[in-house]
Every structure is written in C-alpha cells, then in structure tokens.
Design a protein around this motif. Sequence first.
Motif, PDB file in Angstrom:
ATOM      1  N   ILE A 185       0.842  -1.201   0.000  1.00 35.19           N
ATOM      2  CA  ILE A 185       0.000   0.000   0.000  1.00 35.19           C
ATOM      3  C   ILE A 185       0.877   1.252   0.000  1.00 35.19           C
ATOM      4  O   ILE A 185       0.639   2.202  -0.752  1.00 35.19           O
ATOM      5  CB  ILE A 185      -0.948  -0.006   1.222  1.00 35.19           C
ATOM      6  N   VAL A 186       1.914   1.243   0.811  1.00 33.57           N
ATOM      7  CA  VAL A 186       2.800   2.406   0.869  1.00 33.57           C
ATOM      8  C   VAL A 186       3.511   2.591  -0.472  1.00 33.57           C
ATOM      9  O   VAL A 186       3.578   3.703  -1.014  1.00 33.57           O
ATOM     10  CB  VAL A 186       3.832   2.255   2.000  1.00 33.57           C
ATOM     11  N   GLN A 187       4.022   1.504  -1.008  1.00 31.31           N
ATOM     12  CA  GLN A 187       4.719   1.582  -2.293  1.00 31.31           C
ATOM     13  C   GLN A 187       3.796   2.118  -3.384  1.00 31.31           C
ATOM     14  O   GLN A 187       4.163   2.988  -4.177  1.00 31.31           O
ATOM     15  CB  GLN A 187       5.247   0.193  -2.675  1.00 31.31           C
ATOM     16  N   HIS A 188       2.582   1.612  -3.395  1.00 26.31           N
ATOM     17  CA  HIS A 188       1.596   2.051  -4.391  1.00 26.31           C
ATOM     18  C   HIS A 188       1.257   3.526  -4.214  1.00 26.31           C
ATOM     19  O   HIS A 188       1.209   4.289  -5.189  1.00 26.31           O
ATOM     20  CB  HIS A 188       0.328   1.211  -4.266  1.00 26.31           C
ATOM     21  N   ALA A 189       1.052   3.929  -2.973  1.00 24.20           N
ATOM     22  CA  ALA A 189       0.648   5.304  -2.708  1.00 24.20           C
ATOM     23  C   ALA A 189       1.733   6.273  -3.165  1.00 24.20           C
ATOM     24  O   ALA A 189       1.447   7.348  -3.705  1.00 24.20           O
ATOM     25  CB  ALA A 189       0.367   5.491  -1.226  1.00 24.20           C
ATOM     26  N   LYS A 190       2.972   5.897  -2.962  1.00 23.56           N
ATOM     27  CA  LYS A 190       4.060   6.785  -3.353  1.00 23.56           C
ATOM     28  C   LYS A 190       4.056   7.028  -4.857  1.00 23.56           C
ATOM     29  O   LYS A 190       4.509   8.067  -5.327  1.00 23.56           O
ATOM     30  CB  LYS A 190       5.406   6.186  -2.917  1.00 23.56           C
ATOM     31  N   GLN A 191       3.563   6.061  -5.602  1.00 21.95           N
ATOM     32  CA  GLN A 191       3.585   6.218  -7.057  1.00 21.95           C
ATOM     33  C   GLN A 191       2.296   6.784  -7.631  1.00 21.95           C
ATOM     34  O   GLN A 191       2.327   7.510  -8.614  1.00 21.95           O
ATOM     35  CB  GLN A 191       3.843   4.859  -7.712  1.00 21.95           C
ATOM     36  N   HIS A 192       1.159   6.435  -7.022  1.00 21.30           N
ATOM     37  CA  HIS A 192      -0.109   6.754  -7.690  1.00 21.30           C
ATOM     38  C   HIS A 192      -1.134   7.497  -6.848  1.00 21.30           C
ATOM     39  O   HIS A 192      -1.981   8.179  -7.403  1.00 21.30           O
ATOM     40  CB  HIS A 192      -0.768   5.464  -8.186  1.00 21.30           C
ATOM     41  N   CYS A 193      -1.126   7.318  -5.584  1.00 21.67           N
ATOM     42  CA  CYS A 193      -2.240   7.824  -4.787  1.00 21.67           C
ATOM     43  C   CYS A 193      -1.803   8.879  -3.787  1.00 21.67           C
ATOM     44  O   CYS A 193      -2.180   8.859  -2.621  1.00 21.67           O
ATOM     45  CB  CYS A 193      -2.966   6.683  -4.090  1.00 21.67           C
ATOM     46  N   ARG A 194      -1.010   9.829  -4.236  1.00 25.61           N
ATOM     47  CA  ARG A 194      -0.669  10.953  -3.395  1.00 25.61           C
ATOM     48  C   ARG A 194      -1.883  11.855  -3.254  1.00 25.61           C
ATOM     49  O   ARG A 194      -2.967  11.554  -3.750  1.00 25.61           O
ATOM     50  CB  ARG A 194       0.506  11.712  -4.007  1.00 25.61           C
ATOM     51  N   VAL A 195      -1.676  12.986  -2.580  1.00 22.35           N
ATOM     52  CA  VAL A 195      -2.786  13.906  -2.370  1.00 22.35           C
ATOM     53  C   VAL A 195      -3.409  14.272  -3.711  1.00 22.35           C
ATOM     54  O   VAL A 195      -4.619  14.310  -3.881  1.00 22.35           O
ATOM     55  CB  VAL A 195      -2.295  15.161  -1.629  1.00 22.35           C
ATOM     56  N   ASP A 201      -1.614   4.474 -15.653  1.00 23.36           N
ATOM     57  CA  ASP A 201      -0.999   3.158 -15.453  1.00 23.36           C
ATOM     58  C   ASP A 201      -1.190   2.624 -14.041  1.00 23.36           C
ATOM     59  O   ASP A 201      -0.372   1.852 -13.551  1.00 23.36           O
ATOM     60  CB  ASP A 201       0.503   3.206 -15.768  1.00 23.36           C
ATOM     61  N   CYS A 202      -2.252   3.035 -13.393  1.00 18.28           N
ATOM     62  CA  CYS A 202      -2.492   2.541 -12.042  1.00 18.28           C
ATOM     63  C   CYS A 202      -2.858   1.059 -12.074  1.00 18.28           C
ATOM     64  O   CYS A 202      -3.794   0.674 -12.780  1.00 18.28           O
ATOM     65  CB  CYS A 202      -3.624   3.330 -11.391  1.00 18.28           C
TER      66      CYS A 202
END
Length: 221
Positions: A185-195, A201-202
């Motif tokens: 989840i953290v890895q994903h958020a850093k790439q796609h789900c920031r503020v 490409d999600c």
Amino acid sequence: MREKLQRIHDLLLAAYGPQHWWPADSPFEVMIGAILTQNTNWRNVEKAIANLKCADALNAEAISGMDEANLRDLIRPSGFFNQKAVRIKLFCAFYIRHGKENGLKKLPAPRASLLEIKGIGPETADAMLLYALAIPVFVVDAYTRRIFSRLGLLSEAASYDATQALFMRHLPPEVSFFNAYHALIVQHAKQHCRVKPDCADCPLQQGCVFSENHDIYGTSA
DNA sequence: GGCCAGGTGTAAA
DNA sequence: TTTACACATGGC
C-alpha cells in the motif's frame, strides 16, 4: 469483501513485487524508526537512524543514558526532533522496563501498553507490533484510508479502528500477509495515490470497478 | 518557493 | 464530539 481485499493485494504484488519490509537490522531499529517516521518522509528517517548508528547509540541503554539535547541533535534530520526525542526516551524506558522484545511479546495486552506511552498512537503501536514483535495486526496509515476510500470500500471519515477492522474482519491474521499488504500500500501510494492522484498506469484501475454497489465501511465509529 | 511526508497531542469550538 | 493547529527537516 475478502475476495476484493485479496485481489487488491494480488494486483499490487504483481505490479511492485515483494517489498521486504520493515527495512531495519533489528526489532529495536524498527521500533525507533516507527517513532521517527511519524508524519515524516522515510529519507529523513534514514539520516537520523544513520546518525544513531554512527554514534553507536541505536540501542535502548545508550539512548536512555544519553543527554536529551544530544539525542535531539542525532535525530534532527527526521524533523519534530524536540517531541520525538521525548517520545524515544519514554519508549526506551518502557522497552527496558518490560524486558525488550521478548518481554513485550509476553505482555497481556501489548498494544494497550504501547498506547499508554505519550507519543505512541495507534499506527506507531501497530507498526511496532507487526514489524518488530511479529504480532498479526493490520497497520493503517493515511495512504490506506486514501486508497480504499477512493476505491469506494471505505468511508472518507472512517476512523483508524474502523479502517483496521475492515482488513482484520475479512482477512486471516497472518503476520507475513499483513506485512506484505501494508508495505505494498505504501509503495503504491508513493507512485499513484498521493494527495493529487496520478492514475496513469495505475495497477488498481481494474479494481476501480469496486466503487459500485458496495457497503461502505466506517461511516460511523 | 510551495507542497508533501509510512502521526500525535492538545485546545478550542 | 469534532475541528484546528503545532510540531520541523529535507527532497522534489
């Protein structure tokens, strides 16, 4: 719900691969890192950890015996150093008093005990339980709420406990699985789900069909 | 230069 | 009970 949560995990794993969390050389380092990373970029935490190692001070005895001003200087790069120095001191006293990791694991209610320490809230406590003590709790962070509310599986107003319950009610309590899931989840958020989301490409785009017709968790409590 | 980061405690409304 | 704010450095 179990299948959906499992599928999201599988999509993230396929996209990012195994994460090998928590990045640390010892359970104690995990626990100090958990305090240092409170609302702080991990890069800055690494600098603080490196300073502690350099000073041969990444152990509870050294920190307890250290001047607080000295500790502040070592952890300065992680930000919030005044309050974090206090928190780390309090935690180290607790850690020694209860017999380090083995002692902490044997406490009747380790989570509640950690939460009694000023400066250790639910996320920090759960990160310590899962990543340092190998106790199966699901670690919730800002990213978890953001991602799963955008997917429509969680209310935006869901509390920490309600968010955690979504995972723990539906998934088997396995340390290795909870470990991998939170890290992904953290890895994903850093790439796609920031503020400001970047949905190009999600890997969860397929998962976005979830947003229809589902009970939303955490609308109360 | 502004925004953001693997939260928490406190105080006012 | 909810909301607002302080805490602070460093990378992008």
